[in-house]
Motif scaffolding. Structure first.
Motif, PDB file in Angstrom:
ATOM      1  N   LEU A  63       0.601  -1.671   0.626  1.00 43.15           N
ATOM      2  CA  LEU A  63      -0.018   0.611  -0.155  1.00 43.15           C
ATOM      3  C   LEU A  63       0.764   0.913   0.345  1.00 43.15           C
ATOM      4  N   THR A 377      -2.617   1.592  -4.989  1.00 43.31           N
ATOM      5  CA  THR A 377      -0.958   0.710  -5.300  1.00 43.31           C
ATOM      6  C   THR A 377      -1.003   1.345  -6.829  1.00 43.31           C
ATOM      7  N   GLY A 390       3.228  -0.638  -6.923  1.00 43.70           N
ATOM      8  CA  GLY A 390       1.977  -1.201  -7.420  1.00 43.70           C
ATOM      9  C   GLY A 390       1.010  -1.611  -7.867  1.00 43.70           C
TER      10      GLY A 390
END
Length: 493
Positions: A63, A377, A390
């Protein structure tokens, strides 16, 4: 070193977008993802040095929080005021003249350790800290942010950061009027500290640390400093994270000072480009409290390549709402996410955003859960110009987060993302990895004394709360700054 990670659910990337892989596995080699596929097809044998079985968990890209917690009290104390006291937590004009550091250097370091540990415990792997200067004599310093680098390095987190700087600060006058008090020299010195920090980061050569420029709220930064920011950003190709389009008073102040809108000022000083990351970006022409119609602001942001940091949970707690996420995305604006508060829970933030989208569209089908996952992300990665982050795919950097779905209170698991967002939170973080290094294992951070950290956090919080009574102009009236939700118990006589 190679590590094979398995989980019941893996959010993989197929080159076009996120996909759900059940019974999945990820093979990590050093800092890189080597292979992604079904666990039954995973490589076997001595070439795998470590195996991590996450079981009934959802493994997703690490995250990315681009407006991340940097203190202990942000939002905890100031999201409950009534209309008459909206500005009561600003500095008073008197305090501006005698401002000082509330915490010692050691206490500030303890505060940062508490905040950064919270990020790790909530499954965040990459962060850009919010400005944390309300308790400072003026602005963040070079050494303050070097301390953040040190703590983040110990925890294993990836960070994009620089000391915030400003030319002025919001204050409340004795008659209750709001204004900005200026200290031009302090602003120039703070900017020089920010540039010096870029030099320090470059000399460090740490792949987990990237220097950025971080002007504070743009209405508190003189235009010449914003122009200097744009110039240094272009010369060094560094990102600029600025707080802008955050409230209506900002529009009023900039219209009075420069005869333009916040977006117009950003364009005028040379900041409106692909290196700009805007925290909040709420009060554009589409917002019902501005014009309530699209007059070109979103198209201008998209054409310039600007990214927006959307903080849905904070937006709702402070009652200023993005109008609407779908409009930004449809216009081609890249959107990342931030927590901007305690707790730094992006899962709860996603949940808040999803329900806001349903309410704004009056349509259960417009929950935008997939879009919010992307913002947390891939959207963050795009804002950072890091396509290797991500996503979970071969060749990507091994930044990963996993959240448990095995608690009986989670209930039955259908769609794993819906289950996590509806029944869970970032407190369900079980595992995280940054550049192939395990940061969070079985929900804990190796070597961190969480009991001591909790006690330290409470001690710092109490110090920070007490300091508001010195700074705030209403304190002299005897009005309670932080009334309880319900009256305290009193003995009858």
């Amino acid at each position: 070193m190679t590590t094979l990670i398995t989980a019941d659910f893996v959010i993989a990337h197929d080159g076009r977008g996120h996909t759900e892989l059940r019974g999945g596995a990820v093979l990590v080699d050093g800092a890189c993802i080597l292979w992604v596929g079904r666990a039954d097809d995973a490589p076997a044998g001595p070439e795998v040095d470590e195996r991590i079985a996450l079981g009934r968990s959802i493994l997703m890209p690490g995250l990315i929080d681009l407006d991340a917690l940097a203190d202990v009290d942000h939002l905890v104390l100031d999201a409950w005021s009534d209309g008459a006291a909206q500005r009561r937590l600003d500095w008073s004009a008197d305090y501006f003249a005698r401002r000082h550091e509330v915490l010692s250097a050691e206490e500030r370091s303890t505060m940062r350790r508490f905040a950064l540990t919270q990020l790790a415990l909530h499954g965040i792997t990459t962060f850009m800290p919010i400005a944390s200067e309300v308790h400072s004599a003026w602005a963040e310093t070079h050494d303050d942010l070097l301390d953040v680098v040190r703590i983040a390095g110990e925890l294993g987190l990836r960070t994009f950061l620089g000391p915030s700087y400003r030319s002025g600060v919001h204050v409340t006058l004795d008659d209750g009027a709001a204004t900005i008090a200026w200290d031009e020299e302090a602003g120039r010195h703070a900017f020089s500290e920010a540039v010096r920090f870029l030099d320090t980061v470059e000399a460090l050569g740490d792949p987990l640390v990237t220097g950025i420029l971080a002007p504070c709220r743009i209405e508190t930064v003189r235009a010449e400093l914003l122009e200097a920011t744009a110039r240094v950003s272009a010369e060094r190709d560094v990102l600029v994270r600025a707080h802008a389009l955050q409230d209506l008073s900002e529009r009023e102040l900039l219209a009075e000072a420069y005869g333009t809108t916040p977006l117009g000022l950003l364009e005028r000083v040379g900041l409106l480009n692909e290196r700009l990351v805007l925290a909040h970006g709420v009060y554009l022409d589409v917002h019902p409290e501005v014009h309530g119609e699209d007059r070109g602001d979103l198209a201008k942001l998209a054409a310039a390549g600007v990214s927006i940091i959307h903080c849905p949970l904070t937006n709702q707690r402070y009652a200023f709402l993005l109008e609407k996420l779908s409009q930004y995305l449809d216009a081609g604006v890249n959107v990342a996410l931030g927590t901007d508060s305690f707790p730094p829970d992006l899962i709860r933030g996603i949940d808040a955003g999803v329900h806001l989208a349903k309410a704004q569209h009056a349509d259960l089908g417009r929950g935008l859960l997939a879009e919010y996952l992307d913002a947390a992300t891939s959207g963050g990665a795009r804002a950072l110009h890091r396509p290797d982050l991500g996503r979970i795919a071969a060749g990507a950097t091994a930044d990963l987060s996993a959240f448990a779905l095995d608690d009986v209170r989670t209930g039955a698991v259908d769609d794993p993302l819906r289950t996590l967002v509806l029944a869970g939170s970032a407190r369900d973080a079980r595992f995280s990895m940054v550049a192939g290094r395990v940061v969070l294992r079985d929900g804990t951070i190796p070597g961190v004394d969480l009991d001591r950290l909790r006690a330290d956090g409470q001690r710092i919080f109490d110090r920070l709360k007490a300091a508001y009574s010195e700074r705030d102009h209403l304190a002299a009236t005897g009005e309670p700054l932080f009334p309880p939700v319900i009256p305290p118990f009193a003995e009858s006589h």
